[in-house]
Design a protein around this motif. Structure first.
Motif, PDB file in Angstrom:
ATOM      1  N   SER A   1      55.069 -19.294 -87.188  1.00 31.22           N
ATOM      2  CA  SER A   1      56.231 -19.311 -88.083  1.00 31.22           C
ATOM      3  C   SER A   1      55.930 -20.012 -89.395  1.00 31.22           C
ATOM      4  O   SER A   1      56.523 -19.698 -90.433  1.00 31.22           O
ATOM      5  N   CYS A   2      54.990 -20.961 -89.368  1.00 34.20           N
ATOM      6  CA  CYS A   2      54.652 -21.695 -90.595  1.00 34.20           C
ATOM      7  C   CYS A   2      54.035 -20.751 -91.625  1.00 34.20           C
ATOM      8  O   CYS A   2      54.424 -20.742 -92.797  1.00 34.20           O
ATOM      9  N   ALA A   3      53.066 -19.946 -91.179  1.00 33.73           N
ATOM     10  CA  ALA A   3      52.451 -18.984 -92.101  1.00 33.73           C
ATOM     11  C   ALA A   3      53.477 -17.975 -92.609  1.00 33.73           C
ATOM     12  O   ALA A   3      53.480 -17.614 -93.792  1.00 33.73           O
ATOM     13  N   ASP A   4      54.371 -17.522 -91.713  1.00 34.47           N
ATOM     14  CA  ASP A   4      55.402 -16.570 -92.135  1.00 34.47           C
ATOM     15  C   ASP A   4      56.307 -17.173 -93.207  1.00 34.47           C
ATOM     16  O   ASP A   4      56.700 -16.489 -94.166  1.00 34.47           O
ATOM     17  N   LEU A   5      56.630 -18.451 -93.049  1.00 32.64           N
ATOM     18  CA  LEU A   5      57.507 -19.113 -94.023  1.00 32.64           C
ATOM     19  C   LEU A   5      56.859 -19.149 -95.405  1.00 32.64           C
ATOM     20  O   LEU A   5      57.487 -18.802 -96.411  1.00 32.64           O
ATOM     21  N   PHE A   6      55.594 -19.536 -95.465  1.00 35.23           N
ATOM     22  CA  PHE A   6      54.952 -19.658 -96.771  1.00 35.23           C
ATOM     23  C   PHE A   6      54.613 -18.301 -97.370  1.00 35.23           C
ATOM     24  O   PHE A   6      54.548 -18.163 -98.594  1.00 35.23           O
ATOM     25  N   VAL A   7      54.384 -17.280 -96.527  1.00 33.14           N
ATOM     26  CA  VAL A   7      54.225 -15.925 -97.059  1.00 33.14           C
ATOM     27  C   VAL A   7      55.517 -15.482 -97.744  1.00 33.14           C
ATOM     28  O   VAL A   7      55.497 -14.903 -98.835  1.00 33.14           O
ATOM     29  N   TYR A   8      56.639 -15.771 -97.114  1.00 30.76           N
ATOM     30  CA  TYR A   8      57.933 -15.410 -97.722  1.00 30.76           C
ATOM     31  C   TYR A   8      58.158 -16.219 -99.001  1.00 30.76           C
ATOM     32  O   TYR A   8      58.675 -15.697 -99.992  1.00 30.76           O
ATOM     33  N   TYR A   9      57.780 -17.488 -98.977  1.00 30.37           N
ATOM     34  CA  TYR A   9      57.889 -18.319-100.177  1.00 30.37           C
ATOM     35  C   TYR A   9      57.089 -17.715-101.327  1.00 30.37           C
ATOM     36  O   TYR A   9      57.555 -17.653-102.472  1.00 30.37           O
TER      37      TYR A   9
END
Length: 832
Positions: A469-477
């Motif tokens: 989920s951490c990588a997904d969050l920063f990809v969306y950012y």
């Protein structure tokens, strides 16, 4: 009397011959000599002793005296010659001076003669060239007069021709003639006082004014304001008229351009009125399709009518952009409630694409000098580090490692950036609110997924890894940041940054801190259940392997978030306006992730520390006074080592990607375990000599295990960090010194006290009291020992650094532990 006079003479002579050291040194440099008689420190007695060292040498005294007399005679002759020579020097000098004066007088006379001859020559040259200068002046005036008359003739003829051609609308000939007439008229600016010249100048101005009015009328007739075009289309007359307008007042040219563009875009204002369906954002493509058709139509019909340097195609496009921006801004203000994020993004995307097409087609040279044009803002330098993402519009790479990719070469500036899309900026709050909602839903989905999938399983590659989920969050950012930077680099970027900050804190709170396993020692206090378990000797509840993996995974994720948040801050500062850079600060969010890391490490330390507590309690309850022989390590040491071998390899393997935090875990555990071990060591009382030896053996075993802690259970043996080794050696050496003091005989008392001070270097009487309790001394013996201890303490130095010497381990943790034990006893009594 004669002797007294001789003595006075000798004293006066010595006073006269006494020279300063500087003078003596100068004489030695000019007249170097090895003769003893020339030395400044000449000693007659030593010199005589040198000449006659023995009595036998006195036999040749007459010869020596004769040699000295001969030397004196020679010196007298030399002095006499020098003195006589000096008497003749004055006469020779005066004679030479007189000769020099005569030579100077002769030289002055020759110089005066040369000067007189030069003046006569100059006067002769002036008389010769006087007539030539007069001829030169006459020639210059004659040339000027002829040139002026020619210019006057040209001007008079040109003005007549200009007036005739103007009446006949022969603009092709007028364009060439007018420029020549204007250039010739510039030569007569200093003759404007002459009535005829002034009259010609006024006729030229009148012709220019008439030409301007006539050309404007011709264009008005060809392109009337109502929008109907002349059937014949553009004519050669109008093309030549444009050439004339280049020579006339610039306002004429600007008026022609302004009227033509207004007439050319009049249809656009009618078709896309505010009340028309095609005017809304969902049909914004039609606006740009219309102007493209108009530009093609212009190139076909009017491309050759206007001079190329007028850049009429670009001027039409720029004016269209300004009108569109004004109309869209007014329309969106009226229908602000109907704007949705998808519609807004669609309109912005199409608009930015159109601005990109303009940049490819035109140079932007007319943006600041067009008629009635507003100066566009200076285009921002594109500092987007993800150019490969922007080329695919909204296609963003799914790997957040793009933050670390090298930047592509910077794209050239787009002078048309924002010329239309600037009108969308006041409505970007719709986009920001949408991203706020989307990020909130994304965080909720992360929480739900974590609850569904559970923590990483032990024995798999997921344990200790960064949460997906951490990588997904920063990809969306990253996607939001790139998208917003294309829309605006001003206040909307600051608003988006605030949203980023909000959900970084939410992620740290809900996903990371919210999923850390709970520990009874997490609050740092004691509970009744823990005291009962300790009383019954049962094992303290430990984290399972899955929970340890989860803690390590959360720690790795927080470390990744910390590093990536720092990169995110840098990228945001690159994309935002320079004036707003100071308002972007993610330090608070980075501190939040640092706190998660510290809490995770503290949980791991507390878990291993709590697992070792029963073994240490068992150590303090063993009858050390009755130990009869020293054997292998005690069971409590085996228990401690077992727990270390169970926990540390799991933690090390799951923190392989964050080695520095594993080192921090080892250091924090050691800083917690060693003071606690020493505190339990003080509880082992009384201790016999054999018991102290056994404890010393156990302490050495624990020290060996602790030194090997970072690589315990690992196939690859690494040398422990020097900082960690220093802490272990320092703490466990203190424990060994305590046991060595306990093993030492307490008689004589002075020797025992001095040995204690030397080994422990601890001036705290409480520590000394504990040592005496461990030895099992009576209170009466302890009192005398304590008094002797206070007397034998070294006097502390004065000054700010003065004070009692501190022990290897500061007494503060021991005092804190003492308070906790008192509280423990009080709770036990109340329970009983």
């Amino acid at each position: 009397m004669m002797e007294d006079e001789e003595l006075e003479f000798l004293e006066d002579l010595e006073a006269i011959l006494h020279l300063t050291p500087e003078v003596q040194l100068a004489i030695e440099q000019v007249f170097p000599s090895q003769d003893p008689l020339d030395r400044a420190d000449f000693n007659a007695v030593e010199y005589i002793n040198t000449l006659f060292p023995t009595e036998q040498s006195l036999a040749n005294i007459d010869e020596v005296v004769n040699n000295i007399r001969l030397k004196i005679r020679r010196l007298d002759d030399n002095i006499r010659t020098v003195v006589r020579g000096q008497t003749n020097v004055g006469q020779d000098g005066r004679q030479a001076l007189e000769e020099a004066q005569k030579a100077i007088q002769q030289l002055f006379g020759k110089i005066k003669d040369i000067k007189d001859k030069a003046e006569k020559s100059e006067q002769m040259v002036k008389e010769i060239t006087r007539d030539i200068k007069q001829l030169d002046h006459a020639k210059r005036h004659l040339t000027t007069s002829i040139t002026t008359l020619n210019h006057l003739h040209m001007l008079a003829g040109g003005v007549d021709s200009l007036e005739a051609m103007t009446r006949k609308r022969q603009y092709g000939e007028v364009a060439n003639l007018l420029q020549g007439v204007v250039n010739v008229l510039e030569h007569f600016q200093k003759y404007m006082g002459i009535p005829q010249i002034r009259q010609l100048s006024e006729r030229v101005k009148a012709a220019q004014s008439e030409l301007g009015t006539q050309i404007l009328a011709d264009f008005e007739e060809a392109f009337p304001a109502q929008g109907s075009k002349k059937s014949g289309g553009p004519s050669m007359v109008l093309r030549d008229a444009c050439l004339v307008a280049n020579v006339l007042d610039p306002r004429i040219k600007q008026e022609i351009i302004k009227k033509f563009i207004r007439q050319h875009l009049s249809e656009y204002l009618v078709l896309f009125q505010e009340n028309q369906d095609v005017a809304w954002l969902d049909k914004i493509d039609r606006r740009y399709a219309w102007i493209k058709r108009q530009l093609v139509d212009y190139e076909e019909k009017y491309g050759r009518m206007f001079p190329e340097e007028w850049c009429m195609t670009e001027r039409i496009a720029v004016e269209f952009c300004h009108i569109t921006r004004t109309e869209l801004a007014k329309l969106m203000r009226t229908r602000a409630r109907e704007i949705e994020v998808k519609l807004l993004l669609f309109a912005i995307q199409r608009t930015t694409n159109f601005e990109g097409l303009l940049a490819k087609r035109f140079s932007g040279c007319t943006l600041n000098d067009g008629p009635g044009q507003k100066k566009t803002e200076t285009p921002l330098e594109p500092t987007n580090p993800f150019l490969e993402d922007e080329s695919g519009e909204e296609n963003v790479s799914e790997k957040d490692e793009d933050l670390d990719r090298p930047k592509k070469p910077k794209a050239p500036d787009n002078p048309f950036h924002g010329i239309v899309s600037k009108c969308f900026e006041p409505h970007l709050y719709v986009y920001i609110e949408s991203q706020d909602k989307n990020l909130g839903e994304l965080i909720d989905r992360f929480v739900a997924d974590f609850r569904t999938q559970g923590p990483p399983k032990s024995g798999t590659d997921e344990g200790g890894a960064v949460l997906p989920s951490c990588a997904d969050l920063f990809v969306y950012y990253k996607k939001c940041m790139v998208q917003c930077s294309q829309l605006s680099t001003g206040e909307p970027m600051i608003a988006l940054t605030t949203i980023f900050q909000k959900y970084l804190r939410e992620y740290a709170r809900k996903i990371l801190s919210g999923n850390l396993p709970k520990n009874s020692t997490n609050s740092g206090g004691l509970t009744i259940s823990s005291l009962l378990k300790e009383k019954e000797g049962s094992e303290v509840a430990k984290f399972t392997t899955e929970e340890l993996c989860l803690i390590c995974s959360i720690l790795s994720t927080a470390e990744y978030c910390l590093a990536t948040t720092q990169q995110l801050e840098e990228k945001l500062k690159e994309k935002v306006d320079k004036s707003l850079m100071d308002r972007i600060n993610l330090t608070g969010e980075m501190d939040t992730f640092s706190t998660v890391i510290s809490n995770s490490i503290q949980l791991l330390v507390q878990d291993l520390d709590a697992a070792c507590d029963p073994a240490l309690t068992a150590m303090s309850k063993m009858p050390w006074q009755s130990v009869e022989h020293v054997g292998d390590q005690s069971p409590y040491v085996t228990s401690v080592i077992m727990h270390i071998k169970q926990n540390v390899p799991i933690i090390r393997d799951n923190l392989a990607s964050t080695r520095k935090y594993f080192t921090q875990f080892c250091i924090k555990f050691t800083n917690s375990f060693i003071p606690k071990f020493i505190n339990h060591l003080f509880r082992c009382k009384p201790i016999s000599m054999v018991g102290a030896e056994q404890l010393l053996l156990d302490t050495h075993s624990l020290k060996t295990v602790l030194l090997d802690l970072p690589s315990i259970g690992s196939q690859v043996v690494r040398k422990a960090p020097a900082s960690y080794t220093k802490i272990v050696v320092k703490g466990m050496t203190r424990a060994e010194m305590i046991l060595k003091v306990v093993m030492a005989p307490h008689e004589p008392s002075v020797v025992f006290v001095d040995n204690y001070i030397k080994l422990l270097a601890d001036s705290n009487p409480e520590t000394f009291q504990k040592i005496l309790d461990m030895k099992g001394l009576k209170r009466s013996e302890q009192s005398s020992m304590l008094e002797l201890f206070r007397q034998r303490l070294p006097t502390p130095p004065s000054g700010p650094d003065g004070g009692p010497s501190l022990s290897f381990s500061t007494p503060t943790p021991e005092q804190e532990s003492s308070r906790i034990r008192k509280l423990e006893k009080l709770i036990k009594k109340r329970i009983q």
